[in-house]
Write a protein that holds these residues in place. Structure first.
Motif, PDB file in Angstrom:
ATOM      1  N   PHE B  57       0.804  -1.273   0.025  1.00 15.26           N
ATOM      2  CA  PHE B  57       0.013  -0.038  -0.078  1.00 15.26           C
ATOM      3  C   PHE B  57       0.911   1.278  -0.017  1.00 15.26           C
ATOM      4  CE2 PHE B  57      -3.669   2.714   0.505  1.00 15.26           C
ATOM      5  CZ  PHE B  57      -3.138   3.690   1.427  1.00 15.26           C
ATOM      6  N   ILE B  60       1.400   3.109  -3.133  1.00 20.68           N
ATOM      7  CA  ILE B  60       0.245   3.411  -4.043  1.00 20.68           C
ATOM      8  C   ILE B  60       0.036   4.807  -3.885  1.00 20.68           C
ATOM      9  CG2 ILE B  60      -2.097   2.948  -4.452  1.00 20.68           C
ATOM     10  CD1 ILE B  60      -1.652   0.073  -3.340  1.00 20.68           C
ATOM     11  N   PRO B  61      -0.076   5.452  -5.176  1.00 22.97           N
ATOM     12  CA  PRO B  61      -0.367   7.087  -4.801  1.00 22.97           C
ATOM     13  C   PRO B  61      -1.784   7.089  -4.502  1.00 22.97           C
ATOM     14  CG  PRO B  61      -0.316   6.295  -7.093  1.00 22.97           C
ATOM     15  CD  PRO B  61      -0.112   5.112  -6.509  1.00 22.97           C
ATOM     16  N   THR B  62      -1.787   8.435  -3.706  1.00 21.63           N
ATOM     17  CA  THR B  62      -3.113   8.492  -3.215  1.00 21.63           C
ATOM     18  C   THR B  62      -4.084   9.190  -4.468  1.00 21.63           C
ATOM     19  OG1 THR B  62      -2.271   9.303  -1.211  1.00 21.63           O
ATOM     20  CG2 THR B  62      -4.449  10.213  -1.609  1.00 21.63           C
ATOM     21  N   PRO B  63      -5.429   8.594  -4.709  1.00 19.31           N
ATOM     22  CA  PRO B  63      -6.166   8.990  -5.731  1.00 19.31           C
ATOM     23  C   PRO B  63      -6.697  10.339  -5.464  1.00 19.31           C
ATOM     24  CG  PRO B  63      -7.461   7.678  -3.965  1.00 19.31           C
ATOM     25  CD  PRO B  63      -5.855   7.595  -3.722  1.00 19.31           C
ATOM     26  N   ILE B  65      -9.319  13.171  -5.183  1.00 13.28           N
ATOM     27  CA  ILE B  65     -10.766  13.047  -4.985  1.00 13.28           C
ATOM     28  C   ILE B  65     -11.382  14.406  -5.615  1.00 13.28           C
ATOM     29  CG2 ILE B  65     -12.274  13.289  -3.269  1.00 13.28           C
ATOM     30  CD1 ILE B  65     -10.559  10.731  -3.240  1.00 13.28           C
ATOM     31  N   VAL B  66     -12.463  13.891  -6.379  1.00 15.62           N
ATOM     32  CA  VAL B  66     -13.017  15.139  -7.175  1.00 15.62           C
ATOM     33  C   VAL B  66     -14.693  15.318  -6.616  1.00 15.62           C
ATOM     34  CG1 VAL B  66     -13.964  15.837  -9.461  1.00 15.62           C
ATOM     35  CG2 VAL B  66     -11.672  14.490  -9.259  1.00 15.62           C
ATOM     36  N   ILE B  67     -14.703  16.440  -6.143  1.00 14.60           N
ATOM     37  CA  ILE B  67     -16.190  16.768  -5.617  1.00 14.60           C
ATOM     38  C   ILE B  67     -16.881  17.406  -6.629  1.00 14.60           C
ATOM     39  CG2 ILE B  67     -17.286  17.635  -3.610  1.00 14.60           C
ATOM     40  CD1 ILE B  67     -16.003  15.299  -2.832  1.00 14.60           C
ATOM     41  N   PRO B  68     -17.933  17.131  -7.224  1.00 13.70           N
ATOM     42  CA  PRO B  68     -18.839  17.966  -8.111  1.00 13.70           C
ATOM     43  C   PRO B  68     -19.401  19.092  -7.212  1.00 13.70           C
ATOM     44  CG  PRO B  68     -19.765  15.893  -7.892  1.00 13.70           C
ATOM     45  CD  PRO B  68     -18.409  15.776  -7.252  1.00 13.70           C
ATOM     46  N   TYR B  69     -18.764  20.193  -6.725  1.00 12.41           N
ATOM     47  CA  TYR B  69     -19.372  21.245  -5.910  1.00 12.41           C
ATOM     48  C   TYR B  69     -20.728  21.490  -6.356  1.00 12.41           C
ATOM     49  CZ  TYR B  69     -15.118  21.010  -3.436  1.00 12.41           C
ATOM     50  OH  TYR B  69     -13.913  20.580  -2.347  1.00 12.41           O
ATOM     51  N   THR B  72     -23.358  18.813  -6.077  1.00 11.43           N
ATOM     52  CA  THR B  72     -23.748  18.244  -4.821  1.00 11.43           C
ATOM     53  C   THR B  72     -23.868  19.264  -3.888  1.00 11.43           C
ATOM     54  OG1 THR B  72     -21.443  18.218  -4.545  1.00 11.43           O
ATOM     55  CG2 THR B  72     -22.365  15.989  -5.319  1.00 11.43           C
ATOM     56  N   ARG B  73     -24.099  20.582  -4.456  1.00  9.19           N
ATOM     57  CA  ARG B  73     -24.266  21.816  -3.447  1.00  9.19           C
ATOM     58  C   ARG B  73     -25.564  21.688  -2.801  1.00  9.19           C
ATOM     59  NH1 ARG B  73     -21.511  26.786  -3.331  1.00  9.19           N
ATOM     60  NH2 ARG B  73     -20.522  26.127  -5.332  1.00  9.19           N
ATOM     61  N   GLY B  75     -26.671  19.566  -1.102  1.00 10.70           N
ATOM     62  CA  GLY B  75     -26.237  19.109   0.353  1.00 10.70           C
ATOM     63  C   GLY B  75     -26.303  19.949   1.447  1.00 10.70           C
ATOM     64  N   GLU B  77     -28.003  22.899   1.306  1.00  5.48           N
ATOM     65  CA  GLU B  77     -29.231  23.514   1.330  1.00  5.48           C
ATOM     66  C   GLU B  77     -30.228  23.226   2.381  1.00  5.48           C
ATOM     67  OE1 GLU B  77     -29.060  24.812  -3.543  1.00  5.48           O
ATOM     68  OE2 GLU B  77     -30.638  23.515  -2.807  1.00  5.48           O
ATOM     69  N   GLU B  82     -33.970  20.274  -0.767  1.00  5.27           N
ATOM     70  CA  GLU B  82     -33.227  19.191  -1.193  1.00  5.27           C
ATOM     71  C   GLU B  82     -34.326  17.971  -1.454  1.00  5.27           C
ATOM     72  OE1 GLU B  82     -30.289  17.868   1.423  1.00  5.27           O
ATOM     73  OE2 GLU B  82     -29.654  16.319   0.350  1.00  5.27           O
TER      74      GLU B  82
END
Lengths: 191, 238
Positions: B57, B60-63, B65-69, B72-73, B75, B77, B82
């Protein structure tokens, strides 16, 4: 933002700047990834679980209660995501092997990123270890992975899993004993 | 130290024992072979996991993380919106637009109906009949004079005949209907342009004299009357 605590960043992300959550990701992505890897045993599954865990955390920012640590909250979400993926994989009827006790085990696929300098014997031992960890019950596997992959203290594991400190130590003791039994039962065979 | 205390072994293995606990455990290991063997086996198991983590482990490079702000905004509200958006799914915007249009349409219809009722109420008055403006009072211009002179008497006699004729005309002329009267009253709330007596007398332009009976004394009436004729006949027949 570097000087802010995790809880302050979460509050900031909840109220004014949702993209402040990126700082939480930067601080905890490696440890959460390690936790997921230890729980699932596969790099690609661990990547998916890590991504889903942070997305779920972002969506539930408003549900974060200030009385718990952000790290504990993230760990709980990550463990739930890992268990969800395991249940999903189990429902797809992937490869299972039965051990001598009749329990079904998942075969852990060897990581393709193992160092090429490892001998065959070493690679085989690592495969066995991975398999033995995967065969542990979930409650025991959690504490082992949190201790080894995330380097969490007993107190932190206790807070994350909401267990007494003595229970955490007891589970670690039991998990190590079972690992010892499995590793002794399956000797390393070098072809 | 109790040999059955696995928690002490684990705390020592993971270096989380207090200094006093560590000293006690080490002292016990020197005295208890069973605990020493168990400690060694658990240490090897733990090291295997540690090695697996390190080899499998650690590299292994850290993946990323992509948050579609944007997506998913929701969340962050209010739960209500919602839940509404979750219920409507991808039709949130069209549904909202349809609701707005519907509300505007209902409001427009209500306004139109309200104005229509007002106009209908205004138009309930019957159309005004084009009735000529007829003065109720006879338009006799001259006021009979009270002077006691023969030429005045003859003139007054002529005026009385004319007055009777005028009265007949007034009686035979079509009376204004009540509706028309009311319409006129509604249409022209202003009083009729009837010239007052005092004004009429004082005006220099059209000295229209009207007979005023209250100012006319019988003793001043020198015109021939029918009763006078009967009296004469009665007196002559004797």
């Amino acid at each position: 933002m570097i000087d802010l605590t995790d809880e302050q960043i979460v509050e900031l992300a909840t109220q004014d700047d949702p993209e402040a959550f990126g700082e939480i990701i930067r601080r905890w992505d490696r440890k959460i990834f390690g936790l997921c890897f230890g729980m699932l045993g596969r790099e690609d599954d661990a990547r998916d679980a890590t991504q889903e865990a942070f997305i779920a955390a972002y969506r539930n920012l408003k549900n974060f209660r200030g009385e718990a640590k952000v790290s504990s909250w993230l760990h709980r979400i990550a463990v739930n995501q890992c268990l969800t993926i395991k249940r999903r994989q189990k429902s797809r009827a992937e490869d299972f092997i039965d051990d001598e006790n009749g329990e079904e085990e998942r075969t852990f696929v060897a990581s393709p990123l193992l160092s090429p300098s490892l001998t065959t014997e070493q690679a085989e031992r690592l495969r066995l270890v991975r398999q033995a960890v995967g065969a542990l019950p979930t409650d025991l596997r959690q504490v082992i992975v949190m201790k080894e992959f995330e380097e969490m203290t007993f107190q932190e594991i206790s807070e994350t899993l909401e267990l007494p400190l003595s229970t955490v130590k007891s589970r670690l003791y039991t998990a190590l004993k079972q690992l010892k039994m499995r590793l002794e039962r399956t000797p390393v065979e070098v072809v | 130290m109790d040999c059955g205390s696995g928690e002490s072994i684990v705390a020592y293995i993971y270096d989380e024992a207090t200094p006093s606990e560590r000293r006690n455990f080490e002292a016990h290991l020197l005295e208890c072979a069973e605990c020493t063997d168990e400690f060694a086996e658990l240490s090897n198991a733990r090291f295997s996991v540690f090695e697996w983590q390190k080899e499998a482990f650690a590299e292994i490079p850290t993946p990323e993380i992509v948050i579609p702000y944007e997506k998913t905004r929701s969340g962050s509200e209010s739960g209500f919106w919602e839940a509404v958006k979750a219920y409507l799914g991808g039709f949130a915007v069209p549904a909202l637009a349809a609701a707005i249009l519907l509300a505007a349409g209902i409001g427009f219809i209500a306004i139109v109906l309200t104005r229509g009722d007002q106009q209908l109420a205004a138009n309930t008055v019957e159309p005004v009949v084009n009735v000529p403006q007829i003065a109720v009072q006879p338009s006799i211009t001259e006021v009979p004079q009270v002077a006691n002179r023969p030429e005045v008497a003859s003139e007054q006699r002529t005026n009385s005949v004319e007055r009777e004729e005028k009265n007949k005309e007034i009686e035979t002329s079509p009376r204004p209907s009540r509706v028309a009267t009311q319409a006129k009253a509604i249409k022209s709330p202003t009083p009729k342009p009837v010239v007052a007596r005092s004004e009429n007398r004082n005006t220099q332009e059209t000295p229209r004299k009207k007979p005023v009976l209250s100012d006319f004394e019988e003793s001043d009436d020198k015109s021939l009357r029918l009763t006078d004729l009967f009296d004469d006949i009665g007196a002559g027949g004797r």
